[in-house]
Design a protein around this motif. Sequence first.
Motif, PDB file in Angstrom:
ATOM      1  N   UNK A 152       0.825  -1.204   0.000  1.00 30.52           N
ATOM      2  CA  UNK A 152       0.000   0.000   0.000  1.00 30.52           C
ATOM      3  C   UNK A 152       0.860   1.255   0.000  1.00 30.52           C
ATOM      4  N   UNK A 153       1.919   1.243   0.812  1.00 30.07           N
ATOM      5  CA  UNK A 153       2.829   2.385   0.868  1.00 30.07           C
ATOM      6  C   UNK A 153       3.508   2.567  -0.487  1.00 30.07           C
ATOM      7  N   UNK A 154       3.980   1.475  -1.054  1.00 27.97           N
ATOM      8  CA  UNK A 154       4.650   1.529  -2.357  1.00 27.97           C
ATOM      9  C   UNK A 154       3.713   2.026  -3.453  1.00 27.97           C
ATOM     10  N   UNK A 155       2.477   1.571  -3.402  1.00 26.97           N
ATOM     11  CA  UNK A 155       1.475   1.977  -4.386  1.00 26.97           C
ATOM     12  C   UNK A 155       1.178   3.471  -4.302  1.00 26.97           C
ATOM     13  N   UNK A 156       1.240   4.017  -3.082  1.00 29.51           N
ATOM     14  CA  UNK A 156       0.940   5.444  -2.903  1.00 29.51           C
ATOM     15  C   UNK A 156       2.046   6.346  -3.435  1.00 29.51           C
ATOM     16  N   UNK A 157       3.289   5.848  -3.430  1.00 34.03           N
ATOM     17  CA  UNK A 157       4.409   6.655  -3.894  1.00 34.03           C
ATOM     18  C   UNK A 157       4.981   7.567  -2.816  1.00 34.03           C
ATOM     19  N   UNK A 158       4.516   7.442  -1.587  1.00 36.55           N
ATOM     20  CA  UNK A 158       5.001   8.259  -0.479  1.00 36.55           C
ATOM     21  C   UNK A 158       5.862   7.426   0.462  1.00 36.55           C
ATOM     22  N   UNK A 159       6.587   8.126   1.329  1.00 33.59           N
ATOM     23  CA  UNK A 159       7.314   7.450   2.399  1.00 33.59           C
ATOM     24  C   UNK A 159       6.298   6.902   3.398  1.00 33.59           C
ATOM     25  N   UNK A 160       6.711   5.952   4.204  1.00 26.12           N
ATOM     26  CA  UNK A 160       5.794   5.273   5.128  1.00 26.12           C
ATOM     27  C   UNK A 160       5.108   6.241   6.090  1.00 26.12           C
ATOM     28  N   UNK A 161       5.855   7.183   6.666  1.00 21.83           N
ATOM     29  CA  UNK A 161       5.251   8.116   7.622  1.00 21.83           C
ATOM     30  C   UNK A 161       4.294   9.081   6.933  1.00 21.83           C
ATOM     31  N   UNK A 162       4.648   9.533   5.738  1.00 20.44           N
ATOM     32  CA  UNK A 162       3.760  10.425   4.986  1.00 20.44           C
ATOM     33  C   UNK A 162       2.480   9.688   4.611  1.00 20.44           C
ATOM     34  N   UNK A 163       2.628   8.440   4.170  1.00 24.34           N
ATOM     35  CA  UNK A 163       1.460   7.630   3.826  1.00 24.34           C
ATOM     36  C   UNK A 163       0.556   7.456   5.050  1.00 24.34           C
ATOM     37  N   UNK A 164       1.140   7.148   6.195  1.00 26.59           N
ATOM     38  CA  UNK A 164       0.357   6.935   7.423  1.00 26.59           C
ATOM     39  C   UNK A 164      -0.412   8.196   7.800  1.00 26.59           C
ATOM     40  N   UNK A 165       0.228   9.345   7.692  1.00 23.11           N
ATOM     41  CA  UNK A 165      -0.434  10.609   8.035  1.00 23.11           C
ATOM     42  C   UNK A 165      -1.585  10.892   7.069  1.00 23.11           C
ATOM     43  N   UNK A 166      -1.320  10.737   5.771  1.00 20.49           N
ATOM     44  CA  UNK A 166      -2.359  10.968   4.766  1.00 20.49           C
ATOM     45  C   UNK A 166      -3.505   9.967   4.924  1.00 20.49           C
ATOM     46  N   UNK A 167      -3.175   8.726   5.229  1.00 17.90           N
ATOM     47  CA  UNK A 167      -4.202   7.707   5.402  1.00 17.90           C
ATOM     48  C   UNK A 167      -5.100   8.037   6.598  1.00 17.90           C
ATOM     49  N   UNK A 168      -4.511   8.512   7.686  1.00 15.69           N
ATOM     50  CA  UNK A 168      -5.312   8.882   8.861  1.00 15.69           C
ATOM     51  C   UNK A 168      -6.247  10.043   8.561  1.00 15.69           C
ATOM     52  N   UNK A 169      -5.799  10.991   7.750  1.00 17.63           N
ATOM     53  CA  UNK A 169      -6.667  12.107   7.374  1.00 17.63           C
ATOM     54  C   UNK A 169      -7.849  11.591   6.550  1.00 17.63           C
TER      55      UNK A 169
END
Length: 151
Positions: free
Chosen positions: A104-121
């Motif tokens: 999922x992180x790889x698919x998003x193209x973001x770093x893991x922490x950025x992905x986690x923050x965006x996902x929580x939003x």
Amino acid sequence: MFELFDISKEEQEKILKQARRVLSGYRHLKRAYTLSMPQAHTQHYGGVSTSKTSKTSNESPELIRYLELGEKVEKIEQAIERVENNEYLKNKYMKANELSSWELVELSGYAKTTYARKFNVVLFDFAIAYGIVDLSKYEFTVETVRISRAQ
């Protein structure tokens, strides 16, 4: 995390946990809906009551269950559609094949922490769209930003 709202960290976690619980059950709910009455997919049941108090003797319990499951599935899908960047939710909860966290992180193209923050939003936005969060209980904090043109 959600600076615009006056919500405590504990409340934020509680809201996100409820949203995850609803979304985690989506695949099972969708499967139960599909399997509950497969022949109903080809028929139209207009005007059939799903209210428990107004059931008539000619409405089968299977049909009632099918319609109730359909309402739940539709409510989740509509809430997801109202969320901006809903591909995060679709990839994690709606696809038939479950993707791992790193996929999922790889698919998003973001770093893991950025992905986690965006996902929580996005998850919080789903909680609002689904009705988990009642915004009338919270105050908004707004800061005024002054913009001036260079002369």
